[in-house]
Write a protein that holds these residues in place. Structure first.
Motif, PDB file in Angstrom:
ATOM      1  N   GLU A  51       0.855  -1.175   0.000  1.00 22.58           N
ATOM      2  CA  GLU A  51       0.000   0.000   0.000  1.00 22.58           C
ATOM      3  C   GLU A  51       0.896   1.231   0.000  1.00 22.58           C
ATOM      4  O   GLU A  51       2.025   1.190   0.484  1.00 22.58           O
ATOM      5  CB  GLU A  51      -0.843   0.024   1.273  1.00 22.58           C
ATOM      6  N   ILE A 108       3.362   0.328   4.937  1.00 21.58           N
ATOM      7  CA  ILE A 108       2.736   1.257   3.990  1.00 21.58           C
ATOM      8  C   ILE A 108       3.786   2.267   3.541  1.00 21.58           C
ATOM      9  O   ILE A 108       4.456   2.892   4.367  1.00 21.58           O
ATOM     10  CB  ILE A 108       1.543   1.990   4.651  1.00 21.58           C
ATOM     11  N   LYS A 152      -7.820   6.575  -0.847  1.00 24.40           N
ATOM     12  CA  LYS A 152      -7.237   5.665   0.136  1.00 24.40           C
ATOM     13  C   LYS A 152      -7.529   6.139   1.549  1.00 24.40           C
ATOM     14  O   LYS A 152      -6.654   6.118   2.411  1.00 24.40           O
ATOM     15  CB  LYS A 152      -5.721   5.590  -0.072  1.00 24.40           C
ATOM     16  N   THR A 158      -6.448   3.856   4.473  1.00 22.98           N
ATOM     17  CA  THR A 158      -5.008   3.825   4.722  1.00 22.98           C
ATOM     18  C   THR A 158      -4.554   5.162   5.316  1.00 22.98           C
ATOM     19  O   THR A 158      -3.737   5.203   6.238  1.00 22.98           O
ATOM     20  CB  THR A 158      -4.253   3.574   3.402  1.00 22.98           C
TER      21      THR A 158
END
Lengths: 352, 526
Positions: free
Chosen positions: A45, A71, A280, A283
């Motif tokens: 990600e 991430i 996103k 996230t």
């Protein structure tokens, strides 16, 4: 015939351009490949973060986030206000997911223009009161207290003037301020909320008559006070710690915290929000939650001498406890009053 | 019409290239006009209504013209002394005096405050000699800080002198003219255009500068534009101020045209004789002192101050960080920008030679808006266009190079133009009559002969690129840092120790490029 094929020069230019580009690529591994060496899950990600907060302040923290979560962060560090202007120019095509701003008034602007997505209650609940947006679209991460920094050779600790005394003849030409600085303007916002527009205008006009020396930002201001070029200055608290780190403990300057519940005890807040165009959001929320964990909050306090936005975080001994600051109960991101403050500064001729 | 069409058919690439570059260079201006129309009542009206507008505009113009005049006044004797006299250390001085250009304004401002501020060492020295210096905050300080850019005027002059034939000077002296008269009658007419070009570059730079004017408290239009971007309420007004700034650019262009005069047709011989070194007599050492103090103030003092910060910080235990990756990026970007932009800058000169003054003139004027506007305006204009018409390019390396092109093409054009202008067109005609095509003549004769000017162009672009901030910060690929962005980041949070290394490397990079500069005198005449 004069039909001359202009191939030579164009080929030359093209070749030069290509070699330049290729050479550049070769010499300088793209940043993605550099970070890709770290073992990441196959479908890593990633988040695009625009940070108006300096890399020197938050870079290590963001790196820790990458290591802990896997991430990948794609970062752009620049001036907060200019990044906000960039986001507005980018419009719907903005690649940014998260905006981490040095001053939450900039987040207030993006919120007003409809450019921020709402944050869930579980995130907003991590801080209290004025450290988050009333609309719930940005949240404060850490704070910088307003102080009067004074040169210890010129001013004794028990003679530090009040904000009102700074306008008296005794302090003529001895005061430094940074009227262009967002934190200074936030302090005026607090003054407007606590004392009203007219009292604030009167204070500004009296200050102006006293010929304060203006600096574009806090760094040269605090440096000038430390050198004794000017006696006192209205600034944020943490630059003095930085200058001590640079010049040793012998720096002849101290911070005075007013601790009186008024504008001069205001704490400017840095904060973050998720862009409305981000795909996103989930996230992005992880990053904001990470910044509010006790470990991150402690890092900001210990490495940068900032005040944690989350309550109950212990701070280094050299920093006064947050609870002792007696900050005024004023919203940090109040745009309407920021506009009033800027208008006052311009009407009084302090700001162009 | 038919003539233009014929020319277009003759040189399609040249024209197409010219038009593409012109369009790219028009982007900032186009964005300003679009935004100005979109928000006319907020962008234009308040700016026109404000009583401070006219004084600020005049002050900006005055500062630009004043600093440009001073820069030319410093450059002219320096260029001459280091080119044609027996100045001690002449060869070394020739490139040392260019180095102040490598000091970014966000460093030179701090250095000027540190040395000339209320507790500055130079101020102390001056007052112990009985000289009271004016307050550093104001005209005095800002002029000193901006004068670090004087080599913008020096470089075209050096290139022009490099290109001059010594026999003219010798003939003039042989005919009994005094050195002063010989310089005025023979040399100066050929230096007028490069001097005016360099002066224009300095003036345009001053218009765009933010670092020095904000630190030293001198309100100019660019300063106001930056201020308006600092909070949410003035953004529209900054458009109005930027349009006003374009008006000043127009005025400076008019001034430039008038000062450059009609360039005299060059009488450059095809063979070059080495320059004699004119004996300075008793003035030899005073002249060296002058050149030395320029190097001392413009190069050594900033480097010493930076080293001082570094040593003090290391002693206090302040952190430092490696910047090797940033140095490589900086070097790569600087070289790529220099190569590409300098190559492109040859087009307007060639267009003029191909007989199309109008197209090339348009191109020139268009390109200068990008240089005179504050960097933030150019960067935001490019953000606007890139995210709308070239999204895949946004925040990529090519986009960043385009941004550098839009900002720095004029630097290259002014230098290259001066060089090409000096190449006689008769040479073109002669070679063509011998059966060479136009392009071969340009490639084999004209461009090599203009090499010093072309190199000066590349050098100026390189040094400007490695210092560039606003466009680099907003348009560079994500996760990218250059030396300049590091210096900015660290100095803006008072990490001076960390900033010292990238600042010194920046100067060393500029230094390295200067050393490889071609020097005609070392070679035998062609």
């Amino acid at each position: 015939m004069r039909l001359s094929p202009p191939r030579h020069l164009s080929t030359l230019i093209a070749l030069l351009a290509l070699t330049a580009l290729a050479g550049c690529k070769k010499e300088t591994p793209a940043p993605s490949s550099a970070t890709a060496e770290v073992e990441l899950p196959a479908k890593a990600e990633s988040l695009v973060v625009y940070s108006g907060r300096n890399e020197a302040l938050v870079g290590p923290l963001l790196k820790r986030f990458e290591e802990e979560t896997g991430i990948k962060l794609e970062l752009r560090y620049a001036n907060t206000a200019q990044l906000a202007a960039t986001i507005l120019e980018e419009g719907a095509n903005s690649p940014a997911d998260v905006f981490y701003a040095q001053d939450v008034s900039t987040l207030g602007l993006l919120e007003e223009r409809g450019r921020l997505a709402p944050l869930p209650q579980e995130v907003l609940g991590k801080v209290t009161g004025t450290t988050r947006s009333p609309e719930g679209k940005w949240i404060g991460i850490s704070g910088r207290a307003r102080v009067l920094v004074y040169n210890t050779d010129k001013v004794a600790a028990d003679e530090v003037p009040s904000i009102e005394e700074l306008t008296t003849p005794a302090w003529k030409g001895r005061v430094a301020w940074a009227p262009e600085n967002a934190s200074f303007q936030s302090f005026l916002v607090a003054m407007i909320e606590k004392e009203g527009v007219e009292k604030t205008r009167a204070w500004l006009e009296a200050m102006k008559k006293n010929e304060p020396r203006a600096f574009p930002s806090n760094v040269p201001l605090v440096a000038a006070v430390a050198k004794g070029e000017i006696d006192v200055g209205l600034a944020n608290h943490y630059y003095l710690y930085r200058i001590r780190g640079e010049q040793g403990e012998g720096v002849k300057a101290e911070n005075h915290y007013y601790r009186n519940g008024k504008a001069e005890s205001f704490v400017s807040v840095s904060g973050a929000g998720i862009l409305d165009t981000s795909k996103k959001a989930a996230t992005a929320q992880k990053l904001i939650e990470f910044l509010l964990t006790p470990e991150s909050q402690r890092y900001l306090a210990q490495a940068n001498f900032e005040f944690p936005a989350v309550e109950g975080i212990e701070t280094p001994h050299s920093l006064p406890p947050v609870s002792s600051l007696q900050r005024p109960d004023v919203s940090a991101g109040s745009l309407a009053n920021l506009e009033r403050a800027v208008t006052l500064l311009r009407e009084t001729g302090i700001l162009l | 019409m038919s003539r233009a069409y014929r020319r277009l058919r003759e040189q399609p690439l040249l024209y197409a290239g010219g038009i593409v570059i012109g369009l790219a260079c028009f982007m900032p201006l186009a964005w300003l006009v679009i935004a100005g129309i979109r928000e006319a009542d907020q962008a234009i009206a308040p700016v026109l209504a404000a009583s401070s507008t006219l004084p600020i505009a005049l002050r900006s113009l005055g500062l630009a013209v004043g600093v440009a005049a001073l820069a030319v006044a410093i450059s002219l004797p320096l260029a001459w002394l280091t080119h044609a006299t027996n100045l001690p250390g002449r060869a070394a001085f020739r490139w040392l005096v260019v180095l102040p250009l490598a000091i970014p304004s966000y460093i030179s401002g701090f250095v000027v405050v540190a040395l000339l501020g209320p507790s500055g060492s130079l101020r102390g020295l001056a007052s112990s000699l009985g000289i009271g210096l004016p307050d550093v905050y104001g005209t005095f300080g800002v002029v000193i800080a901006l004068l670090f850019m004087f080599p913008l005027a020096l470089l075209p002059l050096q290139a022009a002198l490099e290109d001059l034939d010594a026999s003219q000077w010798e003939a003039a002296r042989g005919l009994g003219l005094s050195p002063w008269l010989a310089f005025r009658r023979v040399i100066w007419p050929q230096l007028r255009m490069p001097a005016a070009n360099g002066g224009l570059l300095v003036a345009l730079y001053v218009l765009s500068d933010f670092g020095a004017v904000s630190l030293l408290r001198y309100p100019t239009l660019s300063y106001v534009i930056y201020l308006r971007y600092e909070n949410p309420f003035g953004r529209s007004e900054s458009i109005g101020y930027a349009l006003l700034l374009m008006l000043l650019v127009g005025i400076l262009f008019g001034l430039h045209r008038w000062l450059a005069g009609r360039s005299s047709i060059p009488s450059r011989a095809s063979t070059r004789r080495p320059w004699p070194s004119i004996p300075l007599g008793p003035w030899r050492w005073p002249a060296a002192l002058v050149a030395g103090s320029v190097v001392g103030l413009g190069v050594l003092l900033p480097i010493a101050s930076t080293l001082g910060w570094w040593l003090r910080g290391v002693a206090a235990g302040a952190p430092t960080f490696p910047v090797a990756k940033e140095a490589v990026w900086t070097l790569g970007l600087g070289l790529a920008a220099a190569l590409i932009i300098t190559s492109l800058a040859i087009l307007p000169g060639l267009l003029t030679r191909a007989g199309s003054r109008r197209v090339s003139q348009l191109l020139r004027v268009a390109s200068h808006s990008g240089y005179a506007l504050p960097g933030i305006v150019v960067a935001l204009a490019l953000v606007f266009f890139a995210t709308r018409v070239a999204l895949p390019l946004y925040q990529t390396l090519p986009m960043l190079l385009i941004a550098y092109g839009v900002r720095f093409l004029p630097l290259a054009i002014q230098n290259v133009d001066a060089g090409l202008e000096r190449q006689s067109r008769r040479l073109d005609d002669a070679a063509r009559s011998l059966g060479r095509t136009q392009w071969r003549v340009w490639l084999e004769v004209t461009l090599p002969a203009a090499a010093p000017a072309i190199f000066a162009a590349g050098l100026t672009v390189f040094v400007s690129t490695i210092k560039e901030l606003p466009a680099t910060l907003l348009l560079a690929p994500l996760n990218t840092n250059t030396l300049a962005t590091r210096i900015w980041g660290w100095t803006s949070e008072a990490y001076f120790t960390a900033a010292a290394a990238p600042a010194l490397i920046l100067v060393v990079l500029a230094f390295a490029l200067l050393v490889v500069r071609p020097d005609r005198r070392r070679r035998t005449s062609p």
